[in-house]
Motif scaffolding. Structure first.
Motif, mmCIF file in Angstrom:
data_model
loop_
_atom_site.group_PDB
_atom_site.id
_atom_site.type_symbol
_atom_site.label_atom_id
_atom_site.label_comp_id
_atom_site.label_asym_id
_atom_site.label_seq_id
_atom_site.Cartn_x
_atom_site.Cartn_y
_atom_site.Cartn_z
ATOM 1 N N VAL A 35 0.836 -1.208 0.000
ATOM 2 C CA VAL A 35 0.000 0.000 0.000
ATOM 3 C C VAL A 35 0.871 1.259 0.000
ATOM 4 O O VAL A 35 0.606 2.224 -0.730
ATOM 5 N N THR A 36 1.938 1.243 0.811
ATOM 6 C CA THR A 36 2.832 2.399 0.879
ATOM 7 C C THR A 36 3.583 2.586 -0.433
ATOM 8 O O THR A 36 3.733 3.712 -0.924
ATOM 9 N N PHE A 37 4.060 1.497 -1.017
ATOM 10 C CA PHE A 37 4.769 1.539 -2.299
ATOM 11 C C PHE A 37 3.890 2.199 -3.361
ATOM 12 O O PHE A 37 4.333 3.108 -4.077
ATOM 13 N N ALA A 38 2.610 1.762 -3.446
ATOM 14 C CA ALA A 38 1.699 2.325 -4.444
ATOM 15 C C ALA A 38 1.437 3.807 -4.193
ATOM 16 O O ALA A 38 1.391 4.613 -5.132
ATOM 17 N N ALA A 39 1.291 4.180 -2.917
ATOM 18 C CA ALA A 39 1.045 5.591 -2.587
ATOM 19 C C ALA A 39 2.241 6.462 -2.968
ATOM 20 O O ALA A 39 2.068 7.587 -3.463
ATOM 21 N N LEU A 40 3.445 5.958 -2.754
ATOM 22 C CA LEU A 40 4.644 6.721 -3.107
ATOM 23 C C LEU A 40 4.764 6.877 -4.618
ATOM 24 O O LEU A 40 5.086 7.967 -5.122
ATOM 25 N N VAL A 41 4.516 5.796 -5.355
ATOM 26 C CA VAL A 41 4.583 5.870 -6.821
ATOM 27 C C VAL A 41 3.573 6.886 -7.346
ATOM 28 O O VAL A 41 3.906 7.756 -8.162
ATOM 29 N N ASN A 42 2.328 6.808 -6.872
ATOM 30 C CA ASN A 42 1.285 7.730 -7.349
ATOM 31 C C ASN A 42 1.573 9.167 -6.935
ATOM 32 O O ASN A 42 1.392 10.106 -7.727
ATOM 33 N N GLY A 43 2.009 9.353 -5.681
ATOM 34 C CA GLY A 43 2.275 10.704 -5.191
ATOM 35 C C GLY A 43 3.446 11.363 -5.894
ATOM 36 O O GLY A 43 3.386 12.549 -6.248
ATOM 37 N N LEU A 44 4.512 10.608 -6.122
ATOM 38 C CA LEU A 44 5.681 11.160 -6.808
ATOM 39 C C LEU A 44 5.374 11.430 -8.282
ATOM 40 O O LEU A 44 5.859 12.412 -8.857
ATOM 41 N N ASP A 45 4.575 10.563 -8.889
ATOM 42 C CA ASP A 45 4.157 10.794 -10.272
ATOM 43 C C ASP A 45 3.381 12.101 -10.381
ATOM 44 O O ASP A 45 3.597 12.903 -11.301
ATOM 45 N N ALA A 46 2.479 12.330 -9.428
ATOM 46 C CA ALA A 46 1.702 13.578 -9.433
ATOM 47 C C ALA A 46 2.605 14.792 -9.208
ATOM 48 O O ALA A 46 2.433 15.835 -9.844
ATOM 49 N N TYR A 47 3.577 14.644 -8.314
ATOM 50 C CA TYR A 47 4.517 15.742 -8.034
ATOM 51 C C TYR A 47 5.305 16.108 -9.299
ATOM 52 O O TYR A 47 5.446 17.294 -9.642
ATOM 53 N N ILE A 48 5.805 15.084 -9.981
ATOM 54 C CA ILE A 48 6.611 15.317 -11.181
ATOM 55 C C ILE A 48 5.768 16.006 -12.262
ATOM 56 O O ILE A 48 6.231 16.901 -12.975
ATOM 57 N N LYS A 49 4.502 15.572 -12.373
ATOM 58 C CA LYS A 49 3.621 16.127 -13.419
ATOM 59 C C LYS A 49 2.963 17.435 -13.010
ATOM 60 O O LYS A 49 2.271 18.069 -13.819
ATOM 61 N N GLY A 50 3.159 17.830 -11.734
ATOM 62 C CA GLY A 50 2.591 19.082 -11.263
ATOM 63 C C GLY A 50 1.093 19.034 -11.060
ATOM 64 O O GLY A 50 0.412 20.061 -11.186
ATOM 65 N N VAL A 51 0.564 17.832 -10.734
ATOM 66 C CA VAL A 51 -0.871 17.691 -10.509
ATOM 67 C C VAL A 51 -1.205 18.212 -9.127
ATOM 68 O O VAL A 51 -0.681 17.712 -8.131
ATOM 69 N N PRO A 52 -2.070 19.212 -8.987
ATOM 70 C CA PRO A 52 -2.396 19.754 -7.655
ATOM 71 C C PRO A 52 -3.230 18.765 -6.844
ATOM 72 O O PRO A 52 -4.031 18.009 -7.400
ATOM 73 N N GLY A 53 -3.022 18.796 -5.532
ATOM 74 C CA GLY A 53 -3.848 17.983 -4.638
ATOM 75 C C GLY A 53 -3.330 16.588 -4.433
ATOM 76 O O GLY A 53 -3.739 15.914 -3.509
#
Length: 306
Positions: free
Chosen positions: A285-303
């Motif tokens: 669960v943590t691995f998936a959250a980190l992948v999704n969160g970092l992907d959003a950070y890199i792409k500049g997705v707010p929230g």
């Protein structure tokens, strides 16, 4: 020739041994471990007796490790890491996502990028406990020093699950207050007239950076620190021009990108964990959250990850 006794050494003795090795005295080790100095002494005596080895000699300024102690250190550290990993796995058993997960990441990722990702993870799974090690040195996942690592290079060990989450761009930035006072450089040659923020000690990454970008030599820097957080703090305070993650700078309208065409470096970003943890719920669960969160950070997705 020494022979081992039949007493199997306690894991606590190894932990005490490592602490004495680190701090060099029984009293300081006791304070760090929350036990009395006589207890520390008994642990060391018992370990020496069980192993049939002299581990420390008393010196004028504390306890000096013997050659045997230095040779045993990596094995004792491995035992300590395995014991900690065992406790994390044990803590996770039960219904739902629960227990402790240990992460390692670079200073800036750990302090500036992960907190909102981890806060959202905790909101979703309130029984999850997070341990975060801020380090630019790669912890060895194979020795279980951490469960999951965020790394700026591709992990090469075969026993790891690794997911590439994209490239984090870094560029030159300065606070608008600094640029108003000193002007905006129009070319790399004009950087010599500015206060530059950068490293203190060279490493492989710095040397690769210098080969591409000549102005960043140590002697040209007005602020030197090997802490990326300290460099970021100096940029935010208006000290001068330094290197910062573009996605991080984009969150602050007062941070201005300088010479974007001349200076742009991409850091490959990976999330990795030991393959044995694939079926562990808290880690998956943590691995998936980190992948999704970092992907959003890199792409500049707010929230998400911001």
């Amino acid at each position: 020739m020494h022979t081992m006794t039949r007493n199997e050494p306690s894991w606590e003795w190894y932990r005490t041994f490592l602490q004495v090795l680190e701090v060099g005295s029984l009293s300081a080790a006791g304070r760090a471990l929350g036990i009395t100095q006589p207890t520390v002494g008994r642990h060391i005596d018992s370990l020496e007796s069980a192993l049939g080895l002299k581990l420390f000699t008393r010196s004028f300024d504390g306890f000096a490790p013997t050659e045997a102690a230095h040779e045993l250190k990596p094995y004792a550290a491995s035992i300590a890491a395995t014991a900690a990993a065992l406790r994390r796995v044990a803590s996770s058993h039960g219904a739902g996502v629960r227990g402790t997960v240990r992460l390692t990441a670079s200073e800036v990722i750990g302090a500036e990028v992960l907190p909102p990702i981890l806060a959202a993870l905790r909101d979703a799974h309130p029984e999850l406990v997070v341990e975060l090690v801020l380090s630019n040195q790669p912890d060895d996942l194979l020795r279980r020093e951490a469960d999951i690592a965020i790394r700026m290079f591709r992990p090469v060990q075969g026993a790891l699950i690794a997911r590439h989450v994209g490239g984090i761009e870094i560029g030159l930035h300065a606070h608008s207050r600094y640029l108003q006072a000193h002007g905006v450089p129009g070319s790399t040659s004009e950087l010599s007239r500015h206060a530059l923020i950068g490293f203190d000690q060279e490493n492989d990454f710095i040397r690769r950076l210098q080969s591409k970008f000549k102005p960043f030599w140590r002697d040209s820097l007005a602020f030197r620190s090997d802490s990326d957080l300290a460099q970021l703090g100096a940029i935010r305070a208006g000290f001068g021009i330094g290197v910062c993650q573009a996605a991080l700078a984009a969150r602050d309208p007062q941070l201005v990108r300088v010479l974007p065409e001349q200076f742009s470096v991409t850091l490959d970003t990976w999330v990795a964990m030991h393959e044995d943890l694939r079926d562990n719920t808290r880690c998956a669960v943590t691995f998936a959250a980190l992948v999704n969160g970092l992907d959003a950070y890199i792409k500049g997705v707010p929230g998400r990850g911001a």
